[in-house]
Motif scaffolding. Sequence first.
Motif, PDB file in Angstrom:
ATOM      1  N   GLY B 209       0.851  -1.185   0.000  1.00 46.15           N
ATOM      2  CA  GLY B 209       0.000   0.000   0.000  1.00 46.15           C
ATOM      3  C   GLY B 209       0.877   1.221   0.000  1.00 46.15           C
ATOM      4  N   ALA B 210       0.257   2.381  -0.036  1.00 48.73           N
ATOM      5  CA  ALA B 210       1.049   3.596  -0.128  1.00 48.73           C
ATOM      6  C   ALA B 210       0.322   4.757   0.512  1.00 48.73           C
ATOM      7  CB  ALA B 210       1.356   3.916  -1.590  1.00 48.73           C
ATOM      8  N   ALA B 211       1.100   5.783   0.864  1.00 51.24           N
ATOM      9  CA  ALA B 211       0.544   7.052   1.325  1.00 51.24           C
ATOM     10  C   ALA B 211       0.888   8.103   0.284  1.00 51.24           C
ATOM     11  CB  ALA B 211       1.138   7.436   2.672  1.00 51.24           C
ATOM     12  N   LEU B 212      -0.110   8.897  -0.062  1.00 50.62           N
ATOM     13  CA  LEU B 212       0.079   9.862  -1.136  1.00 50.62           C
ATOM     14  C   LEU B 212      -0.085  11.285  -0.609  1.00 50.62           C
ATOM     15  CD1 LEU B 212       0.182  10.718  -4.171  1.00 50.62           C
ATOM     16  CD2 LEU B 212      -2.283  10.354  -4.223  1.00 50.62           C
ATOM     17  N   ALA B 213       0.906  12.135  -0.924  1.00 48.62           N
ATOM     18  CA  ALA B 213       0.790  13.560  -0.618  1.00 48.62           C
ATOM     19  C   ALA B 213       0.707  14.315  -1.938  1.00 48.62           C
ATOM     20  CB  ALA B 213       2.006  14.021   0.177  1.00 48.62           C
ATOM     21  N   ARG B 214      -0.333  15.096  -2.090  1.00 49.51           N
ATOM     22  CA  ARG B 214      -0.449  15.904  -3.314  1.00 49.51           C
ATOM     23  C   ARG B 214       0.103  17.289  -3.012  1.00 49.51           C
ATOM     24  NH1 ARG B 214      -3.825  13.411  -7.045  1.00 49.51           N
ATOM     25  NH2 ARG B 214      -5.107  11.764  -6.152  1.00 49.51           N
ATOM     26  N   TYR B 215       1.268  17.535  -3.557  1.00 49.67           N
ATOM     27  CA  TYR B 215       1.979  18.769  -3.237  1.00 49.67           C
ATOM     28  C   TYR B 215       2.082  19.625  -4.486  1.00 49.67           C
ATOM     29  CZ  TYR B 215       5.860  21.862  -2.050  1.00 49.67           C
ATOM     30  OH  TYR B 215       6.644  22.961  -1.845  1.00 49.67           O
ATOM     31  N   THR B 216       1.815  20.907  -4.357  1.00 50.61           N
ATOM     32  CA  THR B 216       1.970  21.800  -5.495  1.00 50.61           C
ATOM     33  C   THR B 216       3.266  22.587  -5.325  1.00 50.61           C
ATOM     34  OG1 THR B 216      -0.410  21.974  -5.699  1.00 50.61           O
ATOM     35  CG2 THR B 216       0.903  23.639  -6.837  1.00 50.61           C
ATOM     36  N   ALA B 217       4.250  22.264  -6.139  1.00 52.67           N
ATOM     37  CA  ALA B 217       5.521  22.973  -6.054  1.00 52.67           C
ATOM     38  C   ALA B 217       5.351  24.369  -6.655  1.00 52.67           C
ATOM     39  CB  ALA B 217       6.605  22.200  -6.807  1.00 52.67           C
ATOM     40  N   PRO B 218       5.771  25.394  -5.906  1.00 56.01           N
ATOM     41  CA  PRO B 218       5.561  26.760  -6.413  1.00 56.01           C
ATOM     42  C   PRO B 218       6.307  27.010  -7.723  1.00 56.01           C
ATOM     43  CG  PRO B 218       6.773  26.791  -4.311  1.00 56.01           C
ATOM     44  CD  PRO B 218       6.390  25.375  -4.580  1.00 56.01           C
ATOM     45  N   ARG B 219       7.417  26.344  -7.928  1.00 54.06           N
ATOM     46  CA  ARG B 219       8.162  26.468  -9.174  1.00 54.06           C
ATOM     47  C   ARG B 219       9.174  25.332  -9.242  1.00 54.06           C
ATOM     48  NH1 ARG B 219      13.175  28.157  -7.541  1.00 54.06           N
ATOM     49  NH2 ARG B 219      13.285  29.669  -5.838  1.00 54.06           N
ATOM     50  N   ASP B 220       9.891  25.231 -10.355  1.00 52.85           N
ATOM     51  CA  ASP B 220      10.976  24.261 -10.464  1.00 52.85           C
ATOM     52  C   ASP B 220      12.036  24.591  -9.413  1.00 52.85           C
ATOM     53  OD1 ASP B 220       9.557  23.705 -12.706  1.00 52.85           O
ATOM     54  OD2 ASP B 220      11.172  24.081 -14.141  1.00 52.85           O
ATOM     55  N   GLY B 221      12.641  23.589  -8.849  1.00 50.86           N
ATOM     56  CA  GLY B 221      13.711  23.879  -7.902  1.00 50.86           C
ATOM     57  C   GLY B 221      14.060  22.658  -7.076  1.00 50.86           C
TER      58      GLY B 221
END
Lengths: 449, 736
Positions: B209-221
């Motif tokens: 199984g897995a845990a998922l975090a949906r993260y929005t990166a503000p920009r490349d980096g």
Amino acid sequence: MSWNPQLSRRHALRAAGVCVLLPWMESLARAASIAGPKDAAPPTRFLFVATPNGAQMDLWTPAEVGRLAALPPTLQPLEPFRDQLLVLSGLTHDKARANGDGPGDHARSAAAFLTASQPLKTAGADLRAGVSIDQVLADRLGARTRLRSLELGTDSGRAGGQCDSGYACAYSSNISWRSANTPCAKEIDPRLVFERLFSDGPRGESDAARAERLRRRRSLLDSVRDDAKALTTRLSTADRRRMDEYLGGIRELERRIELAERQRTLAPADAVEPSGIPGTFAEHVRVLGELIALAFATDSTRVASLMMGNEGSNRSYADIGVPEGHHEISHHGDDPAKRAKVAAIDRHHVELFAQVIERLAAHREGEGTLLDQTIALYGSGISDGNRHNHEDLPILLAGRGAGLASGSHLRFARETPCANLFVTLRELAGGPRASFGDSTGALDLPTRR
Amino acid sequence: MPWALLLVLAPPQAPQPALRDLIAGHCIECHSGKRPKAELDLAAWIEAPGELDADFAVAHAADFERVRDVLFDGAMPPPSRPRPPDALLDDALRALERSLPRRPSTAPSLRRLNRAQYERSIADLLDVHYPARELFPPDDVGARFDNDAAAAGAGDLAVERWIEAAERIADRALPPLSAPTTTAFGPADLEAEGGANRRRDEIAMYSSGAALARYTAPRDGRFLLRLQASGDLAGDEAPRLEFSVDGRAIQTFDVTAKRSQPQLLELELRLEGGPRELRARFVNDFYVAPTEGKKAQDRNLHLFGIEVQGPLDPPAPTSFTRWVDERLASGSFRGALSALTRRMWRREAAPAELARLEELAGGGDDERERLRRALVGLLASPNFLYRVERTRDGGGIDGYERATRLAYFLWASAPDEALLESARSSRLDTDAEYLAQIERLLKDARSRSLVEEFAAQWLGWRTLEESRPDPRTYPEADAALLASMRQECEAFFEAMLREPRPLEQFLDADFVFVDPRLARLYGIEGVRGEGLRRVAVPRGSRGGLLGQAGLLTATSNPTRTSPVKRGKWVLETLLGEVVPPPPPGVGALVEGSAGESPASLHAQLALHRADPACASCHAALDPLGLAMENFDAIGRWRELSAKREEAAARDAANALDDGTALAGVEDLRRYLVARDRFPRALLRALFAYALGREATRTEERQLLARFESLPRSERTVAAAIHAVCLHPSFREAPPP
């Protein structure tokens, strides 16, 4: 019909002044105070599904008129929904005929399918068909949903070359027409459809950040509208029309911001985000069908259209034992082996449509299902693909939306315009009785009232 | 070479009497009297007193066009009659063209960027790759190309996508220089997948199984990730956690810490700006059920949270951010905004427009951020999305508009700084500079668009992937082979574009580009190792367009060849003729009724000629396609049946109207070379691509005259491109 909203646990997501858009009945209570009066009963949804290259009518048409006792071979995949069907025989799209314009039946039949208008024969400049019935309905039903309407398909517009005998490709690859000159581009990538339905800013965005984002979007729209207007004054008529299309799109986005300021849209917890265009045709149609059901269930839109391939499609159906191209083999020349293959494709498409219907039937809404609130039209603007005739078209309705009484096969007088059906659909959607395309009246469809 | 083209710019004056002389001497015999042939009566043309004036031309406009077209095509006078002298014919044609009434045209002066042009412009102007080809609705095809001016509409969906794109692209082009932030995902913010359960204080993974975090990166980096986890030990391995981004595995960790003292897993990695799926997966579940006296052995993984910190590094400078920083450092904000507007809108902005953009930019000290907000407006504006050419009284287009036409023709992208500067300083108005810029643009790598956008559509390999050969009939035609076919088509056209090769080599070249897959298909030996290479072949074999598997496949049906499609392709693409659609009421006898084997195909196609309604076109179409029957539906060579009656049927069907027998691809090649129509077809296609509309007959004629003034050896693709660039309709004229 009384309505008892069941509040979901996601209710907790509701922030002050912002509603989370949930299945229709759930948002009802909360939206009422903000969005003004809401419907007292669940709304009617309309779905239009086009299948290319016609059908073999001897295998499509039920033997008896009246109660649907048994389904003909092509329609058998719809057996579970037999009492939800109205098979309409005898309808004609005269405007799909040449009427002096020469060949190009495929392009014409797609263009006329929902517009009942003779498309102007042109290879590019000056597209003209008519406003399609789904867009007329969207004008009525779309004002309060996030999307006016949803246009989907499995094939993109052609990437190159010509389409059909001097007709622009747009005629073959669209059935929904926003205005007489502008087809609605259709979406083929399920992931993009999902994002369009449910992405309302990044997750975890604060209310303040969201409000700021919407404000910026609004001033952006103001600014580009001014740009477009400044341009318009110097343009020719044709170019002004182009700018009008652009401005129409801007207006639609402004409307959406107004809605967004009142309610927030999130995907239902159990909805699975599609990852892209599926590898097989059948899977592609299935996923698009799920998205339509999801869009209807969340009241994101009430009108949708779906093209199972562009008209004249030459898709190869090796999966079901028909490696030949669909269009190629639809000209079967009465060869029994080829007829059998065309029949297999016809049935396969009906099977895929039945899957879409099943999704609608599986979703509970109030005391019934979503299908009970839907009118789904399935058919083609060509009758027999071998002959390219446009009378006695394969057309059926599924669902009992707007009080339709179904479960029968109706046969109309020869040459009854298909447009008469559209007149009736508009009335069923609460609109006025008014002529549409080449209509000569309305159809008398049975209702439960 | 380009200078030679310049010399013929001015159209010569033609004497009116030529037309009459031609008609009296060569046409009137058949086209007069009680039953004039083709219902065309030319008696009035020579009987009218004085000159044929404009009124006469208007009154007979349709006939004027007909006469001009057949003369131009050389269809009249018929081959059995004496041929008029070329000079007379030319003069008569000019007279016809000049007296033809100009019809009002609907060609617009707004041309929307198509998806490819948008994508290329964004990459070149802003150093951002934005997949517009996937995200925007498809462009419709008008005059053969997807950049046709008239076919470029804008529906609601397109507008929605443009606005969204403007916001996203500006974010990535000018990323904020903001300090890193920390985002914490606790159990309530994580999604549990598969055999994982969400609990109050953890995501518990009992089986895979897995845990998922949906993260929005503000920009490349670069970002720092911290995961807090513990493991239940069982079996001979430690519980293993695999960390992935958007489904791509990054690193695995052995988690041995106890619940009471969880382990901190750290990793630093690059993330692309935008929504990302960060996933921690338990990959080595182990379980043995309890037996008598023995406890169950159960390996589990517990995740307590994920923390993301970043971006840690300043945004990587791009050529665009450097350009912006230079302008902000050396001048005023307004100056930078004005320069940016010129870059994006391909012209100088009016003061009112700059004021509007400044308003959109808002206040604040962060000038770069203000410029970013203005950039959203620049991108979303019709002034970027459409190429606007302003209506001027009597004048042509201006320098900026000329620069824009050049750039979108030769690069399918926006003009660069050098080209805009040349326009601003009016240098571009001079012949020398104009020619120098054409040379420069053609040498630049961006001119590869002529292969990928122009030639792919014109020659037809863009639809190759749509042709989907049936995998059971042609198991070898997998995606890899189709990709090789496309690459061969591209490489060949690129060679013709960049090397000084006369156009005849399109029809007969002494080289091919093959990789081992294609070499196997073509029966060429000794080709090993990945990638295409140039291989010499004898003339009259595989070399040239007629032998390219990509084109042969694109013009076939899934399970068999289609002589009709191939014939139509030859007629339209190589001979530049317009094939009229079948007449009304036909359709029953089409290809579907043909059999699978070439022999019965010939017999079936013979039916085309038996029906007069079909014969008028198919007599010209089918033999061209049938001549290519030695190539199967994926372009492999095959021997046709030698049985006498089948061969006879073949021969009967393979003769053109004028008696030319086309027994095979060799005859076809000779025939095409002798007809010499390819240059006209290429010029016509280039013109339509450059201007977004079909050339008029007059324009076509001028182009051809100019091109044919060059010695044969200099008639190359590059010369044809020059001829279009130098044509007044491209270089000077406002849209008609």
